[in-house]
Design a protein around this motif. Structure first.
Motif, PDB file in Angstrom:
ATOM      1  N   HIS A 243       0.656  -1.212   0.098  1.00 20.95           N
ATOM      2  CA  HIS A 243       0.019  -0.078   0.029  1.00 20.95           C
ATOM      3  C   HIS A 243       0.725   1.339   0.061  1.00 20.95           C
ATOM      4  CE1 HIS A 243      -3.255  -2.693   0.831  1.00 20.95           C
ATOM      5  NE2 HIS A 243      -2.662  -3.143   1.971  1.00 20.95           N
ATOM      6  N   LEU A 244       1.764   1.343  -0.775  1.00 21.87           N
ATOM      7  CA  LEU A 244       2.805   2.367  -0.851  1.00 21.87           C
ATOM      8  C   LEU A 244       2.254   3.526  -2.203  1.00 21.87           C
ATOM      9  CD1 LEU A 244       6.112   0.255  -0.891  1.00 21.87           C
ATOM     10  CD2 LEU A 244       4.937   1.292   0.917  1.00 21.87           C
ATOM     11  N   ASN A 245       2.733   4.626  -1.803  1.00 19.62           N
ATOM     12  CA  ASN A 245       2.752   5.566  -2.894  1.00 19.62           C
ATOM     13  C   ASN A 245       4.036   5.436  -3.686  1.00 19.62           C
ATOM     14  OD1 ASN A 245       4.469   7.198  -1.754  1.00 19.62           O
ATOM     15  ND2 ASN A 245       2.645   8.529  -0.959  1.00 19.62           N
ATOM     16  N   TYR A 246       3.956   6.101  -4.982  1.00 18.14           N
ATOM     17  CA  TYR A 246       5.237   6.126  -5.740  1.00 18.14           C
ATOM     18  C   TYR A 246       6.481   6.548  -4.808  1.00 18.14           C
ATOM     19  CZ  TYR A 246       2.436   5.077  -9.705  1.00 18.14           C
ATOM     20  OH  TYR A 246       1.189   4.481 -10.496  1.00 18.14           O
ATOM     21  N   GLY A 247       6.357   7.636  -4.252  1.00 24.33           N
ATOM     22  CA  GLY A 247       7.365   8.470  -3.308  1.00 24.33           C
ATOM     23  C   GLY A 247       7.906   7.500  -2.625  1.00 24.33           C
ATOM     24  N   ARG A 248       6.942   6.835  -1.658  1.00 22.85           N
ATOM     25  CA  ARG A 248       7.505   5.929  -0.621  1.00 22.85           C
ATOM     26  C   ARG A 248       8.356   4.934  -1.369  1.00 22.85           C
ATOM     27  NH1 ARG A 248       2.524   4.418   3.109  1.00 22.85           N
ATOM     28  NH2 ARG A 248       4.178   3.237   4.324  1.00 22.85           N
ATOM     29  N   TYR A 249       7.641   4.222  -2.259  1.00 20.04           N
ATOM     30  CA  TYR A 249       8.067   3.040  -3.037  1.00 20.04           C
ATOM     31  C   TYR A 249       9.970   3.530  -3.534  1.00 20.04           C
ATOM     32  CZ  TYR A 249       9.569  -0.600  -6.302  1.00 20.04           C
ATOM     33  OH  TYR A 249      10.377  -1.673  -6.985  1.00 20.04           O
ATOM     34  N   LEU A 250      10.073   4.697  -3.897  1.00 14.99           N
ATOM     35  CA  LEU A 250      11.258   4.885  -4.451  1.00 14.99           C
ATOM     36  C   LEU A 250      12.350   5.060  -3.486  1.00 14.99           C
ATOM     37  CD1 LEU A 250      10.579   7.693  -7.192  1.00 14.99           C
ATOM     38  CD2 LEU A 250      11.923   5.574  -7.479  1.00 14.99           C
ATOM     39  N   ARG A 251      12.052   5.809  -2.002  1.00 18.73           N
ATOM     40  CA  ARG A 251      12.611   5.887  -0.967  1.00 18.73           C
ATOM     41  C   ARG A 251      13.288   4.405  -0.463  1.00 18.73           C
ATOM     42  NH1 ARG A 251       9.033   9.961   0.194  1.00 18.73           N
ATOM     43  NH2 ARG A 251       7.679   8.781   1.279  1.00 18.73           N
ATOM     44  N   ARG A 252      12.193   3.418  -0.628  1.00 18.15           N
ATOM     45  CA  ARG A 252      12.720   1.937  -0.162  1.00 18.15           C
ATOM     46  C   ARG A 252      13.690   1.529  -1.239  1.00 18.15           C
ATOM     47  NH1 ARG A 252       7.935  -1.041   2.628  1.00 18.15           N
ATOM     48  NH2 ARG A 252       7.069   0.486   4.212  1.00 18.15           N
ATOM     49  N   ARG A 254      15.799   3.097  -3.517  1.00 19.89           N
ATOM     50  CA  ARG A 254      17.094   3.885  -3.121  1.00 19.89           C
ATOM     51  C   ARG A 254      17.858   3.422  -1.780  1.00 19.89           C
ATOM     52  NH1 ARG A 254      14.314   9.511  -5.409  1.00 19.89           N
ATOM     53  NH2 ARG A 254      14.494   9.110  -7.746  1.00 19.89           N
ATOM     54  N   ALA A 255      17.027   2.838  -1.068  1.00 19.32           N
ATOM     55  CA  ALA A 255      17.680   2.452   0.501  1.00 19.32           C
ATOM     56  C   ALA A 255      18.526   1.047   0.136  1.00 19.32           C
ATOM     57  CB  ALA A 255      16.710   2.612   1.460  1.00 19.32           C
ATOM     58  N   ASP A 259      25.361  -2.177  -4.598  1.00 18.83           N
ATOM     59  CA  ASP A 259      25.620  -3.127  -5.574  1.00 18.83           C
ATOM     60  C   ASP A 259      24.969  -4.415  -5.136  1.00 18.83           C
ATOM     61  OD1 ASP A 259      26.850  -4.665  -7.686  1.00 18.83           O
ATOM     62  OD2 ASP A 259      28.731  -4.834  -6.583  1.00 18.83           O
ATOM     63  N   TYR A 260      23.597  -4.357  -5.084  1.00 21.13           N
ATOM     64  CA  TYR A 260      22.753  -5.617  -4.686  1.00 21.13           C
ATOM     65  C   TYR A 260      23.200  -6.845  -5.335  1.00 21.13           C
ATOM     66  CZ  TYR A 260      18.655  -7.866  -2.605  1.00 21.13           C
ATOM     67  OH  TYR A 260      17.973  -8.787  -1.969  1.00 21.13           O
ATOM     68  N   LEU A 261      23.376  -7.966  -4.279  1.00 24.54           N
ATOM     69  CA  LEU A 261      23.689  -9.347  -4.773  1.00 24.54           C
ATOM     70  C   LEU A 261      24.800  -9.271  -5.863  1.00 24.54           C
ATOM     71  CD1 LEU A 261      20.188 -10.654  -4.831  1.00 24.54           C
ATOM     72  CD2 LEU A 261      21.859 -10.944  -2.953  1.00 24.54           C
ATOM     73  N   GLY A 262      25.783  -8.126  -5.822  1.00 21.90           N
ATOM     74  CA  GLY A 262      26.930  -8.428  -6.620  1.00 21.90           C
ATOM     75  C   GLY A 262      26.487  -8.169  -8.020  1.00 21.90           C
ATOM     76  N   LEU A 263      25.314  -7.543  -8.568  1.00 20.29           N
ATOM     77  CA  LEU A 263      24.742  -7.497  -9.629  1.00 20.29           C
ATOM     78  C   LEU A 263      25.209  -5.994 -10.206  1.00 20.29           C
ATOM     79  CD1 LEU A 263      21.538  -9.080 -10.097  1.00 20.29           C
ATOM     80  CD2 LEU A 263      23.454 -10.045 -10.656  1.00 20.29           C
ATOM     81  N   GLN A 271      20.941  -2.576 -12.168  1.00 22.24           N
ATOM     82  CA  GLN A 271      20.866  -2.521 -10.715  1.00 22.24           C
ATOM     83  C   GLN A 271      19.833  -2.736 -10.039  1.00 22.24           C
ATOM     84  OE1 GLN A 271      22.359  -4.027  -7.340  1.00 22.24           O
ATOM     85  NE2 GLN A 271      23.624  -3.938  -9.228  1.00 22.24           N
ATOM     86  N   ARG A 272      18.876  -1.728 -10.486  1.00 21.82           N
ATOM     87  CA  ARG A 272      17.587  -1.557  -9.890  1.00 21.82           C
ATOM     88  C   ARG A 272      16.774  -2.738 -10.115  1.00 21.82           C
ATOM     89  NH1 ARG A 272      18.803   2.045  -5.940  1.00 21.82           N
ATOM     90  NH2 ARG A 272      19.027   4.095  -6.506  1.00 21.82           N
TER      91      ARG A 272
END
Length: 663
Positions: A243-252, A254-255, A259-263, A271-272
């Motif tokens: 139940h997120l809006n776009y802004g809250r999703y973007l903050r999560r 970007r947090a 270099d997630y999982l070496g990708l 990467q995203r």
């Protein structure tokens, strides 16, 4: 798995009760398909929020009667190549095209399996007429070149152009689509590049699926995810479930680690994309029933990327492999089905049109495997999958479900590959995999059309078993026997004989000359001798086996009857039809006494006896028996059954031998 970690019962005689192993004079032919339309393979369903990409579909439609290679622009993955091809296939299906076939082509296992399924469905080859999956693929190609109007074959996820090339029609009207991320496949046809979503397509997906009307927020999310369709569908899942809006999703988003999982840089996914998948999985895990959904995704992640049959997931639920709660020990099929449907609705998996094949995108499964590895869970999930596959492989032994049997080796080899990266693998898992590979070899042999794959599995398996268990261990001997069978089917008679002789010597030494496994080895060596033209050597071994079985099992035991039949066949192959006839007569008389003269099981032996009569110059007797067999098969099996056609061919040969060519 058994207590020893190996499948049970693999040392049996692979040929013992096969009456038609080279003795009948056969002429098998197949009818064409009964229905006007033939649908083969696991065509994906339309996913939620599917963007039709009308321009690309129009480009495919303009290329009728040719080969198109659907590839990601600049080698990009996750852009929707498979979904574009699936939309095209669904349209052709709706238009009533004669053939719509979907073949997963990402590895030799899935490609050859798919081609065999197409050949059988089209009626252009089966295990009686085609020796090997490659021949089935060539039979499909030749048929499409000569009669390919309104026929479509999709080769999805192709990796190796040289392996695929021989099966692609080069003339005719057949339509072929190849999806691939490999630039090396570009020369196989007309290239159709699939790029990331346009801003309009990305906005349409986000707003229609989330219900959020914030256009600027949707545009920001789309830009952050590089307009990649796979990443955007995962964003929708997390936004909806949390139940997120776009802004809250973007903050999560970007947090997440940089270099997630070496990708990192240079990978074909932004990467995203991996970060979006992780957020989506976390959101699903937090829902009601999320524990089961997460367990399903873990099992899917260690099995074949070509998909997992729903009944295998049912088996996993029944075995408790999908349940972590102490309050429950298993998950019923309907509970598993609800979780599967939930995951499909949340774009984490794709279902086939009939709903029976479950596929997760390769980047999704990679993220899951890496998370499991980080948490030390990968080996445990692989052990659970191995246990389910072992039970499934055993249940399918001697089953008529050829498609289910064909799936087993593919799942086993995928599990082995995914287990290889597990840092927490242990001896139990390694031993389980040895047992599963032995099952894979067994089932590939039983299919009768997969000799190259059986050899590819059997050779490294033999080396591993000899190293781990020793050269005389029962499981090593079973594998050696099965590899010899594969060599024989692949036309490598000398290699087959060498291994059968080695296996027989070991079993005589370890088990004794009269042990059932020793008799099995002696029989298999005799079959290999006969196939190599050494009929006299084969007859000598069959005589030994028959003598022991008559003494130990009695004259009417099925194994004794089979040995008698094999000895008769060896005599006939050696030009000793007069010696073969009394044995065939005894086999037939026993079966008629036990089951009645009109039983289906008597027809093969009666045909064998008739052929021996003809070889011995008793053409009139051969005609009389072949007429009986033909009449019975027409009544019991129908006029166009392969066995009926064989009988008709044999009767014609006997008429000719009797000088009755006008019949």
């Amino acid at each position: 798995m058994t207590k020893q970690g190996m499948p049970r019962g693999l040392g049996h005689d692979l040929y013992l009760d096969r009456w038609s192993q080279g003795d009948q004079d056969t002429d098998f032919r197949r009818r064409g398909p009964v229905n006007d339309q033939v649908i083969v393979g696991d065509i994906p369903q339309e996913p939620p929020g599917f963007q039709p990409r009308a321009r690309l579909l129009a480009e495919l439609n303009r290329a009728e009667g040719s080969v198109s290679v659907v590839h990601g622009a600049k080698g990009m993955r996750g852009v929707g190549k498979t979904q574009l091809a699936a939309a095209y296939a669904r349209d052709r299906r709706a238009e009533g095209w004669r053939l719509v076939a979907w073949v997963t082509a990402e590895n030799p296992w899935s490609l050859t399996s798919g081609l065999v399924a197409v050949a059988e469905a089209m009626g252009v080859g089966d295990r009686h007429t085609v020796r090997g999956a490659a021949e089935a693929g060539l039979a499909v190609r030749q048929h499409l070149e000569s009669d390919g109007s309104r026929c479509l074959v999709v080769f999805d996820g192709a990796e190796d152009p040289e392996f695929l090339r021989p099966f692609i029609p080069v003339t005719g009207e057949a339509r072929v689509l190849i999806t691939s991320a490999r630039p090396s496949l570009a020369d196989l046809g007309v290239n159709v590049g699939v790029d990331i979503f346009s801003p309009e397509e990305a906005l349409s997906l986000l707003t229609s699926r989330t219900g959020l009307t914030d256009a600027s927020g949707a545009a920001a999310v789309a830009a952050e995810l590089g307009y990649l369709p796979l990443a955007l569908t995962q964003a929708v899942t997390a936004i909806d479930l949390k139940h997120l809006n776009y802004g809250r999703y973007l903050r999560r988003l970007r947090a997440m680690p940089a270099d997630y999982l070496g990708l990192g840089g240079g990978h074909l996914y932004p990467q995203r994309a991996a970060q979006a998948i992780s957020l989506s999985l976390d959101a699903v895990r937090a829902t009601d029933g999320g524990e089961l959904c997460a367990a399903l995704m873990e099992i899917l992640a260690v099995l074949s990327a070509a998909g997992v049959r729903r009944e295998l997931l049912h088996a996993a639920g029944q075995a408790g492999s999908l349940v972590r709660s102490r309050r429950r020990s298993s998950a019923a099929a309907d509970v598993v089905d609800r979780a599967v449907d939930q995951l499909a609705g949340q774009s984490l998996i794709t279902l086939s049109l009939n709903g029976q094949n479950v596929v997760a995108h390769q980047l999704v499964t990679r993220v899951i495997r890496e998370v499991m590895a980080q948490r030390g869970r990968l080996a445990a999930v692989c052990r659970a999958a191995a246990s389910v596959l072992d039970a499934r492989a055993e249940a399918l032994a001697a089953s008529p479900d050829r498609q289910g049997i064909r799936d087993i080796p593919q799942q086993i080899m995928a599990l082995q590959e995914n287990t290889a990266v597990s840092a927490d693998a242990d001896d139990e898992l390694a031993r389980s995999l040895l047992g599963l590979r032995l099952w894979a070899l067994y089932h590939l042999n039983e299919l009768g059309d997969s000799a190259p794959q059986a050899v590819a599995v059997g050779e490294p398996l033999m080396e591993d078993l000899e190293r781990v268990l020793g050269p005389d261990h029962p499981d090593t001997l079973s594998a050696r026997n099965s590899l010899a069978v594969a060599y024989r089917a692949a036309g490598r008679a000398a290699d087959a004989i060498r291994l059968h002789e080695k296996t027989l010597a070991a079993r005589e030494r370890v088990r004794g000359p009269d042990h059932p496994s020793t008799l099995s080895s002696r029989n298999n060596l005799a079959v290999a001798y006969r196939a190599a033209g050494r009929a006299a050597d084969a007859a000598a071994l069959h005589q030994q086996v028959l003598a022991v079985r008559e003494r130990v099992l009695g004259p009417d035991h099925p194994d004794t009857r089979a040995s008698r039949n094999k000895l008769a066949a060896a005599y006939r192959a050696a030009g000793q039809a007069a010696d073969a006839i009394p044995l065939y007569e005894q086999v037939l008389a026993t079966l008629e006494r036990l089951r009645g003269p009109d039983h289906l099981s008597t027809l093969g032996p009666r045909s064998d006896l008739a052929n021996a009569y003809r070889t011995a110059g008793r053409a009139a007797d051969a005609v009389a028996l072949h007429e009986q067999v033909l009449a019975a098969r027409e009544r019991l099996l129908g006029p166009d059954h392969p066995d009926t056609l064989s009988s008709r061919n044999n009767l014609a040969a006997s008429y000719h031998a009797a000088g009755q060519d006008n019949r």
